[in-house]
Design a protein around this motif. Structure first.
Motif, PDB file in Angstrom:
ATOM      1  N   TYR A   8       0.866  -1.169   0.000  1.00 40.26           N
ATOM      2  CA  TYR A   8       0.000   0.000   0.000  1.00 40.26           C
ATOM      3  C   TYR A   8       0.906   1.224   0.000  1.00 40.26           C
ATOM      4  CZ  TYR A   8      -3.843  -3.138   1.240  1.00 40.26           C
ATOM      5  OH  TYR A   8      -4.773  -4.147   1.249  1.00 40.26           O
ATOM      6  N   GLU A  31       2.423  -6.711  -5.379  1.00 41.16           N
ATOM      7  CA  GLU A  31       1.211  -6.102  -5.906  1.00 41.16           C
ATOM      8  C   GLU A  31       1.090  -4.718  -5.284  1.00 41.16           C
ATOM      9  OE1 GLU A  31      -3.640  -6.411  -5.444  1.00 41.16           O
ATOM     10  OE2 GLU A  31      -2.438  -8.229  -5.124  1.00 41.16           O
ATOM     11  N   ARG A  33      -0.709  -1.289  -4.502  1.00 42.17           N
ATOM     12  CA  ARG A  33      -2.027  -0.678  -4.377  1.00 42.17           C
ATOM     13  C   ARG A  33      -1.829   0.787  -4.008  1.00 42.17           C
ATOM     14  NH1 ARG A  33      -5.239  -5.532  -1.035  1.00 42.17           N
ATOM     15  NH2 ARG A  33      -5.042  -7.104  -2.696  1.00 42.17           N
ATOM     16  N   TRP A 206      -6.255   2.779  -5.986  1.00 43.96           N
ATOM     17  CA  TRP A 206      -6.738   1.404  -5.849  1.00 43.96           C
ATOM     18  C   TRP A 206      -8.096   1.402  -5.173  1.00 43.96           C
ATOM     19  CZ3 TRP A 206      -7.484  -1.604  -1.309  1.00 43.96           C
ATOM     20  CH2 TRP A 206      -7.758  -2.959  -1.556  1.00 43.96           C
ATOM     21  N   GLU A 211      -7.737  -5.773  -8.114  1.00 41.39           N
ATOM     22  CA  GLU A 211      -6.325  -6.147  -8.100  1.00 41.39           C
ATOM     23  C   GLU A 211      -5.469  -4.915  -8.318  1.00 41.39           C
ATOM     24  OE1 GLU A 211      -4.349 -10.099  -9.694  1.00 41.39           O
ATOM     25  OE2 GLU A 211      -4.623  -8.691 -11.336  1.00 41.39           O
ATOM     26  N   GLY A 212      -4.361  -4.864  -7.628  1.00 41.70           N
ATOM     27  CA  GLY A 212      -3.417  -3.781  -7.848  1.00 41.70           C
ATOM     28  C   GLY A 212      -2.613  -4.002  -9.120  1.00 41.70           C
TER      29      GLY A 212
END
Length: 222
Positions: A8, A31, A33, A206, A211-212
């Motif tokens: 994040y 991933e 976000r 996001w 999905e990121g």
């Protein structure tokens, strides 16, 4: 839970920037976000109730909530540029300088950049405190030591530069007129680097349940 770590982040946040730099240089696929801090997604708050970025959620469920912790995690796994091994000094020396950045300097930075948030602060005194620290940094450079701890960029450079960049942006004309030539050259070189460009691409916010994106860009979510 994602098979990859989930990051994040908010690209303009200096703390998130330093984490992204380390993840990118160490080629740790995750991933990403991208969040808007004024409208924090529930996924971020569930992962870390404090609601700040960066936050890295590992596949096993462990949550890393501090940017420096994320940097050290990534570089412990893969450190191809030797960020943990400076040509002068050692890791503990670098961590001590980073602590000065994250403590007294960051306090001065916040009070100079956001005076409305700190109405009781003495702006002149806070700027003088930042200037004194910039002089400390300037003294670390020489014709044979273009980086904070020697001949090549290391952890301290990448952890501190985002915050120096933020201060320089408060008043660009004032910054350009200051006498610390080597510090400005160091910052200019960092800002022009391919590595920084690779982690600063703008992304849509996001949304929970989606999905990121793969990060670094060479990575894949599949």
């Amino acid at each position: 839970m994602s098979a990859l770590p989930v990051l994040y982040s908010f690209r303009r946040c200096p703390y998130a920037m330093r984490a992204r730099l380390a993840l990118a240089v160490s080629d740790q696929a995750c991933e990403l976000r991208e969040v808007v801090l004024k409208n924090k997604p529930q996924g971020l708050l569930l992962a870390s109730p404090k609601g700040t970025v960066p936050v890295l959620v590992l596949p096993g469920g462990q949550v890393l909530e501090q940017s420096l912790e994320i940097m050290l995690w990534a570089l412990a796994r893969h450190d191809p540029k030797g960020w943990l091994i400076p040509s002068h000094g050692n890791l503990q020396d670098m961590l001590a300088l980073i602590a000065e950045c994250d403590g007294p300097f960051k306090q001065a930075l916040d009070r100079c950049k956001y005076p409305n948030r700190y109405p009781d602060a003495d702006n002149g005194a806070e700027r003088a405190r930042a200037v004194a620290w910039f002089c400390v940094l300037e003294a670390r450079f020489s014709s044979t030591q273009p980086y904070l701890f020697g001949s090549h960029p290391a952890l301290a450079d990448m952890a501190i530069a985002p915050f120096v960049r933020q201060f320089a942006g408060i008043d660009a004309d004032w910054w350009a007129a200051q006498p610390w030539h080597r510090l400005r050259d160091w910052l200019d070189k960092w800002q022009a680097s391919d590595l920084l460009a690779s982690v600063m691409h703008k992304l849509p916010a996001w949304v929970d349940g989606t999905e990121g994106v793969a990060f670094p860009r060479s990575a894949s979510l599949s």
